[in-house]
Structures are given as structure tokens and as C-alpha cells.
Design a protein around this motif. Structure first.
Motif, PDB file in Angstrom:
ATOM      1  N   ASP B 165     -14.356  40.301  -0.025  1.00  0.00           N
ATOM      2  CA  ASP B 165     -12.978  40.263  -0.498  1.00  0.00           C
ATOM      3  C   ASP B 165     -12.646  39.033  -1.290  1.00  0.00           C
ATOM      4  O   ASP B 165     -11.564  38.924  -1.820  1.00  0.00           O
ATOM      5  N   PHE B 166     -13.576  38.082  -1.358  1.00  0.00           N
ATOM      6  CA  PHE B 166     -13.202  36.789  -1.923  1.00  0.00           C
ATOM      7  C   PHE B 166     -12.800  36.922  -3.391  1.00  0.00           C
ATOM      8  O   PHE B 166     -11.782  36.396  -3.820  1.00  0.00           O
ATOM      9  N   ALA B 167     -13.619  37.673  -4.145  1.00  0.00           N
ATOM     10  CA  ALA B 167     -13.337  37.743  -5.580  1.00  0.00           C
ATOM     11  C   ALA B 167     -11.990  38.389  -5.842  1.00  0.00           C
ATOM     12  O   ALA B 167     -11.268  38.001  -6.757  1.00  0.00           O
ATOM     13  N   SER B 168     -11.641  39.379  -5.033  1.00  0.00           N
ATOM     14  CA  SER B 168     -10.389  40.078  -5.343  1.00  0.00           C
ATOM     15  C   SER B 168      -9.180  39.346  -4.803  1.00  0.00           C
ATOM     16  O   SER B 168      -8.082  39.533  -5.289  1.00  0.00           O
ATOM     17  N   SER B 169      -9.351  38.499  -3.784  1.00  0.00           N
ATOM     18  CA  SER B 169      -8.153  37.846  -3.261  1.00  0.00           C
ATOM     19  C   SER B 169      -7.929  36.491  -3.905  1.00  0.00           C
ATOM     20  O   SER B 169      -6.804  36.015  -3.972  1.00  0.00           O
ATOM     21  N   PHE B 170      -8.984  35.855  -4.417  1.00  0.00           N
ATOM     22  CA  PHE B 170      -8.822  34.514  -4.964  1.00  0.00           C
ATOM     23  C   PHE B 170      -8.515  34.634  -6.447  1.00  0.00           C
ATOM     24  O   PHE B 170      -9.269  34.158  -7.290  1.00  0.00           O
TER      25      PHE B 170
END
Lengths: 616, 174
Positions: B165-170
Motif C-alpha cells: 500500500d505504500f506507493a498508493s498511500s504516500f
């Protein structure tokens, strides 16, 4: 910037030119990308929803947008290959004519088919009834299979084989949907497969990537805080429960397992109750609708009875399941998964039972009912149109239900909660936006559309319009009446889940369409396949008639066992190869992780050495 | 434009938003001005963000340490948070943002402050100490490879690269 400029001085001319050209190519590409982002449907709306409600709900709306596009493409496909030639020839454009199918060699009884059509003066009410149930004037339009009674369309000198086109387009739209869904699925799946090797990442994922930086609304931020806290607490709770389960005694285990078996039996009983009632209701409705006077109000109700029963079952079933699961003492995550599996099974199996009951009615050959024609010709002179009508009714009813639930349940509830401050109403509160329920709803609608498109070529257009309107309805309902669900669903896994269930729905849709094409004899009274035994026969016939000998032999060879068995073995080998490759990659990942550990240990060792050397 | 990951439209939009933050008289040479922290925090994208202070601190290049943001800092920030930034860059900056005491590693105190930011301000929205202990223990178990009780940059990057999820939340999009 300074360092870049310093570099430029030292590069040779060739490299300078290369760099300049790559820069301009990149510029052109980024401009093109900027332009194309304007063309994406609803980009602004979805972005706003993402900002207010987070990525979980946004994935639902992106999914809806994907379905709108899919249905639109299917509609274009069916329309241009099937309906358009007929329209062209009926207006005589391009010097085209139609050759209607002649009913030679067919028993006369099989070809009696009198759709009521528009005969003389009728009440306006009949129009409305026909619109809702697909009978009457709608039955003879291009909406349903019965209209396409053409054998070929002559455009100038070319002969356009309509039956073949109809069949191939049906296969094409199924294949297109399959390909598109798998393409989307594979993208998300690739990541999952590699990361699956390490299930221990959940805490870090939640803490480091948990905050959605897109959120702009303070209310949404509050919600996100609460949901993050809830999620972290749930995970910690789950870990403690796992500890507890690991220390369960034998007696407790026995008790829990027997309770679970008992509850599963209850669930199966409920499911079979649903299936049986759908079967009976469908049989009843089919029999009654052909006997009854079509102008009475009750007949509309009878025709819609299967849809009503299915919708009721789809509504009550999940409530019962979520009530029962509390007794089974699963981990919270397993609870959610179990309930979801049961709901998915319920919805898709309902459609399956409906199709099965229709099929049993059509091929009901007891007492010589289908003697000359191979199917129950008295009740169903044109059975494909009937099936198309059932699908049409299901779709319309689904749409009406979604509209009415939003208008007549959500908005009054919100008004009630806002203005009436009595305890009971406040306890009910605003309804949550349950993502899984909504997604299952639209997947159900999409499966119906897939099954129905073979029997009713213009159905995808109706589906496109339906999902288009549903997007705006859901968006308005979300913004004004609902609060987002407390239980958060991560964006990465939910996308995969939606697509996986959609794929199951598509596979389920293959079965009725396949059975109708290949097993059930096509109706002799209507449609393009009058002269063939089954719809699939068009393909072998065309091959025999039109293809050169060599090609014929090649094609028939491919369909025989001599080819199929080695082909299957080769496919299995390729699959094993890829599985072995994935295993090898996992091992490499583990090794690299170990190397990382060693590296940091080396670093510590070196630092200690340096410190020691400095001391001396 | 070559230095950032943003497209031309995005840079122009950023310029517009940045100059709106300045008082009217100073809008002419917005490129050289610095906006004080309090103004930056009125941007809707940052307003609801619990890491707003850390973000300002990390991206500010002001020598006086007052965390004011110039236009280049602003572009820097947007570029890191944009869709097209590589995950290396994102994880590097995320590490700096999460490092509350600026010591180059994430130790227990940093993690505790991080979790408190995530669960919300106010006493009742914090985890109790037992849960906090258990949570920090779990995090360190998962990410601390060399078992020294802190998370350094490479461990952090390793953990984040496997987080789906990191790419989509950051990311922040204006």
C-alpha cells in the motif's frame, strides 16, 4: 541543476544529441499523458471521493467505472457485427439485401410462433407492462434473439453470414471480458505472489503505509484515525486470540468443531431452501405466464416473481450469515472471509439455479412434449427470446431495487436521524457504506448481463446506462447519507477480491451460454439458427462448405484427441515450469534478505574495528 | 522540470497555489519568497495530515530553522509525493519524516510518536501502554533485521518495498 550543467560540458557531441533527443521525447510523452488524463471518465469525481473517503471506497468506484467501459465495448461489438448489418440492409444502404432463413425440412409444428406484437388499439398501460417485462411489442424488436431471422446479408457482392457472425461475436465478447479481467488481475496478483512469502509484514505495512496522504477533509481524517486505531487494535486482539487458540484444550476443540459443523449444516439448509424456492417459483411463473391473460396486473407480478424471490434471498441471506458467524468463534479476519465466501456463493448460485430451472423447463421431455423439435415447443416456441426476457426482467428489477433503496430508505433515514432525536433512531444511526455488499450487487448484475447478451444483443447497452446512473446515485448517496464502514478494507487486497469474484461470475456465465449453444437444440421458429440442430453446428457446417480441404483437415485434426492430449500435457509442463520458477524466486528473495543481515553485521564489525584502531 | 517528477501542468498549478498563499503585495516574485509554516499548513492537502509539521521541517531549506517553505521546497515536496516518483525516493523521504528526533534511525520513541500520530490527537484515541508495547515489539520483529532495537534506512526501505500500500498511500495530488 548545477551538477547537471557541469556534466554537460564534458560530454561528447554524440552523447549530447542523444540526451537532447531523449529529453524531447520524454517531453512529448508527458504532454500526451497529460492530455489523455483528461479523457479518463470521471477522473475528477473519483479523485474527490478518494480525498474524502479514502482508497477503499475509491476502489469500488473505479471498479464501477471499469464495468461501464466493459459493457460499452461489448455493446459496440455486438451492435456492429450483429445488429448493424440488418439495419444497413433494411434501409438498403450500400445496395444491400437480406436473405431470410427458409424453413425447409422442418416439421411444421415447430415453426408456429406468434409473438403478440402490436395488434390494433392497445391501452397505454400495456406499453408500460411490455416495457417492464419484455413481452408484447418489445419482443419483436432487435432487443431479443427472435428478431434475427436472417440467413445472410448481401452487401453489394459480399455475403455476410449472419448466423456465423452471431455465434462468433458471442464467443468474442466472452473471450474479451475474460482477457481484460485477467489482465487487470495479473497486475495486482504478481505483487501478491512475491509478497505472500512473508506474511509477517502486516504491522509494518499498517504503520508505515497506513496513513493515506490523499485525505484532505478533516472529517475524513478523523474517520481515518479511528479506523487505523481500530485496525491496529483488531490485529493485536487477533494475535492474542491466536495465542489463546494455540493453547486450547481437547474438550474445547471438540465443542467448537461440532458447533461449526452444525452451523454449516444450517447454512447449507438455508441455501437449499433458497434454491428450491427459486426453482419452484421459476417453474410456476413460466407456466402461469403463458396461460394467463396478459392484460391483468397480476400477470406482471407473476412474471417478476423469480426476480423478487432472488432479490429477497440476496438480501436476507447475508444478514443471517453474519448473525450465525458470531457463534463459530473464528478469528476476526476469518469471520469476514467466511461470510464473504458464503454471500458470494449465495448470489452466484441463485443465478445458477434460475438458469437450471429454465433449462429443465425447456428440455422437459416427459410425455412427448418435445417430440418433433427436441425441446418443449408448445410452451417455448422461441425459447431463446424467453431466456432473454428473463434476463432482461432481472436486470430491470435489480436496477429498480437499487434506485428505490437509495431513494426510499436512505434519504428518509438520514432525515429521520437528523431531525428526530429519540434514542431508538439515534441507535440505528446512519447506514454504513458496506463495500463488499455493494460490490457483490454489481457483480450479480454483470453476471446477468453476460448470460443475457447471447439471447438479447442489446442488453449490454442497457447495462452500460444502468451502471452509469448507478455511479451517480451511489456517489450522491455516499456523500449525503452514509458514513463509511468502520471495518477498513485495504486497497490492495480488495481490488484483487473484486476482480476474482468477477472472474468467478464470468466463468459461471460461460456455463449457461455454452449449454445453450452446444447442447439445447436451437428453436426452429425464430432466430438465425433455424436450419441447424444446435447453434454450434453453424461452425462445422461453414468449415465443411467454405474452407479448402487442407484447412478443413487441419481444423478437424485440432479438435480430435490426437491433438488435444499432447496439447494438454504441454500446457501442464509449462505450468509446472512457472511454478518452479516462482519457487526459485522466493528462495532468491530469502537469500537476499539473509545477505542484508550479514551486510549490516559487517558494517557493525567494521565500525567496531575503526573505533578500536582509533583508540590505539 | 527535469529535476522533478512533475509534469508541466502540475508545476504551473503548484505555482498558482503557492502564490495564493502569499499576501497580495508579494505575489510578483513568488519564486524567491518564503512562506511561513503557518500559511503552508492552511493548504487543504496538508491541513488534515498528522505529519504536517514533520513534512514542513523535512522539506524546508531555510537556514533560520523556522521551517518556512520557498517555491523550490514546495516543488520538491510535490515532486516526492507525486505519482511518478520512484519508491526509493519516497521511502528515503518517508524515513526522514518519520524520524521525529532526527537522529537517523527509528528507535522506540520515534515509533511510539508515529503510532500516536496515526491514531489521532487526544487522550482517548491513543492505544494503551500494553497494546503500544505489543505493537512496537511486533514492528521491530518484522523490520529490524540486525536486531539492534532500531530501524535504519536500509531496513526501512526493505520493509517499505514489500508493502503493497505504500506507493498508493504516500502521494499527494493537487
Amino acid at each position: 541543476r548545477d551538477s547537471q550543467q557541469a556534466d554537460i560540458k564534458y560530454l561528447s557531441r554524440w552523447k549530447k544529441w542523444k540526451r537532447n533527443s531523449s529529453k524531447s521525447v520524454k517531453k512529448i510523452l508527458s504532454e500526451a499523458k497529460g492530455l489523455s488524463s483528461y479523457l479518463v471518465l470521471w477522473r475528477h469525481h473519483i479523485h474527490k471521493i478518494e480525498g474524502r473517503f479514502g482508497t477503499g471506497i475509491q476502489s469500488y468506484f473505479s471498479f464501477l467505472r471499469f464495468l461501464v467501459l466493459l459493457n460499452f465495448i461489448i455493446f459496440i461489438l455486438m451492435f456492429s457485427f450483429v445488429t448493424l448489418p440488418i439495419i444497413i440492409s433494411s434501409y438498403g444502404i450500400f445496395n444491400s439485401t437480406i436473405a431470410k432463413v427458409s424453413s425447409k425440412n422442418i416439421e411444421y409444428n415447430c415453426t408456429i410462433y406468434e409473438p403478440s406484437g402490436n395488434k390494433g388499439l392497445v391501452y397505454f398501460y400495456t406499453y408500460l407492462q411490455d416495457l417492464l417485462s419484455g413481452t408484447g411489442f418489445l419482443e419483436v424488436t432487435s432487443l431479443f434473439y427472435g428478431y434475427y431471422a436472417t440467413d445472410a446479408v448481401w452487401i453489394s457482392i459480399m455475403r455476410y453470414n449472419l448466423p456465423l457472425a452471431y455465434l462468433l461475436t458471442a464467443c468474442a465478447y466472452l473471450a474479451l471480458s475474460l482477457f481484460w479481467i485477467i489482465k487487470r488481475l495479473v497486475g495486482g496478483f504478481k505483487q501478491n505472489l512475491v509478497h505472500d512469502a512473508d506474511p509477517f509484514q502486516s504491522y509494518c505495512n499498517k504503520v508505515f503505509a497506513g496513513w493515506d496522504f490523499c485525505i484532505t477533509d478533516p472529517n475524513a481524517a478523523q474517520l481515518k484515525h479511528r479506523s487505523l486505531k481500530y485496525e491496529l487494535q483488531m490485529d493485536l486482539e487477533e494475535e492474542r486470540q491466536k495465542e489463546k487458540i494455540a493453547h486450547r484444550t481437547m474438550k474445547e476443540k471438540l465443542r467448537i468443531y461440532s458447533l461449526r459443523i452444525f452451523i454449516n449444516i444450517i447454512v447449507l439448509a438455508i441455501l437449499s431452501g433458497c434454491f428450491y424456492s427459486i426453482y419452484r417459483v421459476t417453474v410456476f411463473s413460466q407456466e402461469k405466464s403463458s396461460d394467463m391473460n396478459t392484460n391483468s396486473q397480476a400477470s406482471l407480478f407473476v412474471q417478476y416473481l423469480p426476480s423478487i424471490v432472488i432479490t429477497l434471498a440476496n438480501f436476507i441471506g447475508p444478514q443471517i450469515f453474519s448473525f450465525l458467524i458470531q457463534f463459530e468463534d473464528y478469528l476476526p479476519a476469518s469471520e469476514i472471509i467466511m461470510t464473504l465466501i458464503r454471500c458470494v456463493f449465495l448470489r452466484l448460485a441463485n443465478i445458477g439455479v434460475l438458469m437450471f430451472s429454465l433449462w429443465s423447463q425447456i428440455s422437459d421431455c416427459a410425455a412427448d412434449k418435445c417430440e418433433p423439435c427436441g425441446y418443449n415447443y408448445k410452451l417455448y416456441p422461441c425459447w431463446e427470446s424467453d431466456v432473454g426476457q428473463e434476463m432482461y426482467k432481472l436486470m430491470i428489477f435489480d436496477f429498480i431495487i437499487i434506485l428505490s433503496v437509495t431513494l426510499f430508505v436512505d434519504f428518509p433515514r438520514k432525515l429521520l436521524v437528523a431531525h428526530c432525536s429519540c434514542k431508538l433512531v439515534q441507535w440505528f444511526g446512519l447506514p454504513e457504506f458496506r463495500i463488499s455488499d455493494n460490490v457483490l450487487e454489481i457483480i450479480y448484475g454483470q453476471t446477468i448481463c453476460w448470460i443475457g447478451t447471447f439471447f438479447s444483443p442489446l442488453l449490454p447497452a442497457i447495462a452500460t446506462v444502468k451502471y452509469f446512473i448507478i455511479f451517480y446515485i451511489k456517489k450522491i448517496s455516499l456523500i449525503h447519507t452514509r458514513k463509511p464502514a468502520d471495518k477498513p478494507i485495504r486497497a490492495s487486497s480488495s481490488n484483487l477480491f473484486f476482480l476474482a469474484v468477477l472472474l468467478i461470475g464470468l466463468v459461471l456465465a460461460f456455463i449457461p451460454v455454452g449449454v445453450s449453444i452446444a447442447v439445447i437444440p436451437s428453436s426452429k421458429a425464430c432466430g438465425p439458427f433455424k436450419n441447424f440442430n444446435t447453434s454450434w453446428e453453424v461452425v462445422p457446417d461453414t468449415i465443411i462448405l467454405k474452407f479448402p480441404k487442407v484447412l478443413q483437415q487441419a481444423v478437424f485434426g485440432m479438435a480430435s484427441e490426437a491433438f488435444a492430449v499432447p496439447f494438454f500435457i504441454v500446457i501442464c509442463l509449462i505450468m509446472f515450469y512457472f511454478i518452479a520458477l516462482a519457487e526459485a524466486h522466493k528462495r532468491v528473495v530469502d537469500q537476499l534478505k539473509e545477505q542484508l543481515v550479514l551486510e549490516s553485521r559487517d558494517k557493525m564489525f567494521l565500525i567496531r574495528k575503526i573505533a578500536e584502531a582509533q583508540r590505539h | 522540470q527535469e529535476l522533478t517528477f512533475l509534469s508541466k501542468q502540475e508545476i504551473l498549478l503548484a505555482y498558482k497555489r503557492f502564490s495564493e498563499l502569499l499576501p497580495k503585495e508579494e505575489r510578483e516574485n513568488a519564486c524567491s519568497r518564503r512562506v511561513p509554516k503557518s500559511h503552508i499548513l492552511t493548504l487543504p492537502e496538508l491541513r488534515a495530515n498528522p505529519f504536517q509539521h514533520r513534512i514542513c521541517h523535512v522539506f524546508s531549506t531555510s537556514e533560520s530553522g523556522d521551517d518556512s517553505i520557498s517555491f523550490e521546497d514546495f516543488l520538491d515536496m510535490l515532486s516526492v509525493f507525486s505519482d511518478s516518483a520512484t519508491s526509493d525516493i519516497k521511502s528515503c523521504y518517508a524515513f526522514r519524516i518519520f524520524d521525529f528526533d532526527d537522529d537517523g534511525t527509528l528507535d522506540r520513541k520515534d515509533l511510539e510518536q508515529l503510532v500516536n500520530c496515526l491514531t489521532g490527537q487526544g487522550e482517548e484515541s491513543r492505544l494503551n501502554s500494553m497494546e503500544m508495547e505489543q505493537l512496537i515489539q511486533n514492528i521491530l520483529e518484522e523490520s529490524d533485521i540486525d536486531k539492534d532495537g532500531t530501524i535504519n534506512l536500509s531496513e526501512f526501505q526493505h520493509v517499505v518495498s514489500r508493502s503493497p500500500d505504500f506507493a498508493s498511500s504516500f502521494k499527494i495530488v493537487l
